[in-house]
Enzyme design. Structure first.
Site, PDB file in Angstrom:
ATOM      1  N   LYS A   1       5.319  -7.180   4.585  1.00 63.45           N
ATOM      2  CA  LYS A   1       5.314  -6.269   5.729  1.00 63.45           C
ATOM      3  C   LYS A   1       6.384  -6.658   6.753  1.00 63.45           C
ATOM      4  O   LYS A   1       7.081  -7.650   6.573  1.00 63.45           O
ATOM      5  CB  LYS A   1       3.906  -6.241   6.355  1.00 63.45           C
ATOM      6  CG  LYS A   1       2.811  -5.822   5.341  1.00 63.45           C
ATOM      7  CD  LYS A   1       2.882  -4.366   4.950  1.00 63.45           C
ATOM      8  CE  LYS A   1       2.134  -3.954   3.692  1.00 63.45           C
ATOM      9  NZ  LYS A   1       0.709  -4.187   3.617  1.00 63.45           N
TER      10      LYS A   1
HETATM   11  C1  LIG Z   1      -0.664  -4.064   3.092  1.00 65.34           C
HETATM   12  C2  LIG Z   1      -1.584  -2.930   3.317  1.00 65.34           C
HETATM   13  C3  LIG Z   1      -2.885  -3.096   3.860  1.00 65.34           C
HETATM   14  C4  LIG Z   1      -3.486  -4.430   4.222  1.00 65.34           C
HETATM   15  O1  LIG Z   1      -3.321  -5.367   3.269  1.00 65.34           O
HETATM   16  P1  LIG Z   1      -3.533  -6.932   3.452  1.00 65.34           P
HETATM   17  O2  LIG Z   1      -2.808  -7.456   2.261  1.00 65.34           O
HETATM   18  O3  LIG Z   1      -4.987  -7.167   3.387  1.00 65.34           O
HETATM   19  O4  LIG Z   1      -2.930  -7.402   4.742  1.00 65.34           O
HETATM   20  C5  LIG Z   1      -3.627  -1.960   4.130  1.00 65.34           C
HETATM   21  N1  LIG Z   1      -3.158  -0.729   3.876  1.00 65.34           N
HETATM   22  C6  LIG Z   1      -1.933  -0.527   3.358  1.00 65.34           C
HETATM   23  C7  LIG Z   1      -1.452   0.874   3.167  1.00 65.34           C
HETATM   24  C8  LIG Z   1      -1.105  -1.612   3.048  1.00 65.34           C
HETATM   25  O5  LIG Z   1       0.107  -1.396   2.531  1.00 65.34           O
END
Ligand SMILES: *Cc1c(COP(=O)(O)O)cnc(C)c1O
Length: 400
Positions: A184
């Site tokens: 991210k």
């Molecule tokens: C990355 C992501 C999350 C959260 O993921 P974690 O790996 O638990 O931090 C939630 N929704 C979307 C659309 C994502 O891409």
């Protein structure tokens, strides 16, 4: 040809990030120290919200937000079928059901025109996903949510740094969820945060992330027990304040805490968010210029009133005009060292959803048409101009 593999995403960790983590390790606090609060404050400020509640993962953030929205057994939440599994899991953990509203064919975000038909008397929350980093139609979604008295939890895991009508993502919904997973915009390794303006929702989520326990004197519910004046030996000898050791478990929460070590990294990363997002936008512009001319590629549509944070760059293949399948294009590009990917297999086609909710192919035509032709190409701030050129050349050559 000695060209290294270009992944679809990669974190950018510099020496100053490493120094920030090392400093945290040498400090008195490894978990729940000053860096957690500082990171919460910094993200909330950046996102234009009053409160930030940092947790262990983005998924934990969705779980906490659903709990704060009052989602429980027998309730329903609505999300878009094209998303990562986490978008629905927070509600599922609480015993609720997940229903879907199809996506817009151009933005791949939840279609407000499809939303109302999915709402039932059991709907507790709507979870729109800012797909690829472009904010959803939040005004329309909020209006429908208000009309039906349900909460909006914006899954902005892709959208830290994006804006909608000039406002930052984070102040657009009742609660907004970010992820700090390594791919991210800003990473803490694993991590997540909910931002909200609502004091009551924030209090529920703070408690939820630490076993449902509070040690806030103002929130204690059992005054005599709190003051240690409820035993046979001490009854009647009133003390005005709770004992210093006292805490109450008032809800069933989880250990969803994030560490000071992680938040040291988050703070250091957040300082570079503008630069990261700018570089992502630059690469996206270059991709769109190069790919728009191809008769068999559809480039991502951007609404004029919002600025994407560009977590992902997704192409759609015009397979009717091609001799190759998407699978062939994908495999050939991987063989050429281009880390293409596909985001996402629609949730309603996953075995868990099929088995539990009876969903199937044909239920959400836009999501399925999107999935059948989608291809994600590499996009991350450290992608060099040369690598960007390599991606463009390889994609155009492979689909020709
Ligand atoms: C990355 C992501 C999350 C959260 O993921 P974690 O790996 O638990 O931090 C939630 N929704 C979307 C659309 C994502 O891409």
């Amino acid at each position: 040809m000695d060209e290294s593999f270009i992944p679809y995403a990669r974190q950018s960790i510099d020496d100053d990030d490493i120094a920030a983590v090392a400093e945290a390790l040498r400090s008195d606090w490894l978990t729940q120290g000053p860096r957690v609060a500082a990171f919460e404050e910094a993200v909330a400020k950046r996102a234009g919200a009053k409160h930030g509640i940092a947790v262990a993962t983005g998924t934990a953030a969705l779980h906490a937000a659903c709990r704060a929205a009052g989602v429980g057994p027998g309730d329903e939440v609505i999300t878009a079928p094209v998303t990562f599994a986490a978008s629905g899991n927070g509600a599922l953990y609480l015993g609720a059901s997940v229903r879907f509203a199809d996506i817009r064919p151009d933005t791949y975000c939840l279609d407000p025109g499809k939303l109302e038909a999915a709402i039932t008397p059991r709907t507790k929350a709507i979870i729109p996903v800012d797909q690829t980093g472009q904010p959803c139609d939040m005004d329309e979604i909020n209006a429908i949510a208000r009309k039906h008295g349900v909460k909006v939890i914006e899954d902005a895991a892709h959208a830290l740094g994006a804006t909608y009508k000039g406002r930052p993502v984070g102040g657009l919904a009742d609660m907004t969820v970010f992820s700090f997973h390594a791919v991210k915009h800003v990473t803490t390794g694993e991590g997540g945060m909910i931002v909200t303006d609502d004091d009551a929702l924030a209090a529920v989520m703070r408690q939820f992330r630490t076993h449902g326990i509070t040690n806030d004197a103002a929130r204690m519910t059992l005054a005599d027990q709190a003051a240690d004046t409820d035993t046979p030996a001490t009854a009647g000898r009133n003390a005005a304040t709770p004992a210093a050791w006292y805490y109450e478990m008032q809800d069933l929460g989880f250990n969803y805490r994030i560490t000071d070590i992680q938040c040291a990294l988050g703070l250091s990363q957040l300082a570079k968010l503008d630069r990261f997002v700018e570089r992502r936008r630059e690469i996206a512009r270059r991709y769109t210029e190069a790919f728009a001319a191809s008769p068999v590629l559809v480039v991502p549509h951007q609404e004029a009133d919002r600025e994407s944070a560009w977590h992902l760059y997704m192409l759609r293949l015009g397979l009717e005009g091609m001799t190759k399948t998407r699978r062939q294009v994908f495999d050939e590009l991987r063989a050429k060292g281009i880390g293409v990917h596909v985001h996402y297999i629609p949730l309603h086609l996953q075995p868990y959803y099929r088995d539990r909710f009876g969903t199937k192919r044909g239920d959400f035509p836009q999501a399925e048409a999107y999935y059948d032709s989608a291809l994600t190409v590499p996009l991350f701030p450290a992608l060099t101009d040369d690598e960007c050129g390599r991606v463009i050349a390889a994609v155009l050559e492979t689909v020709a």
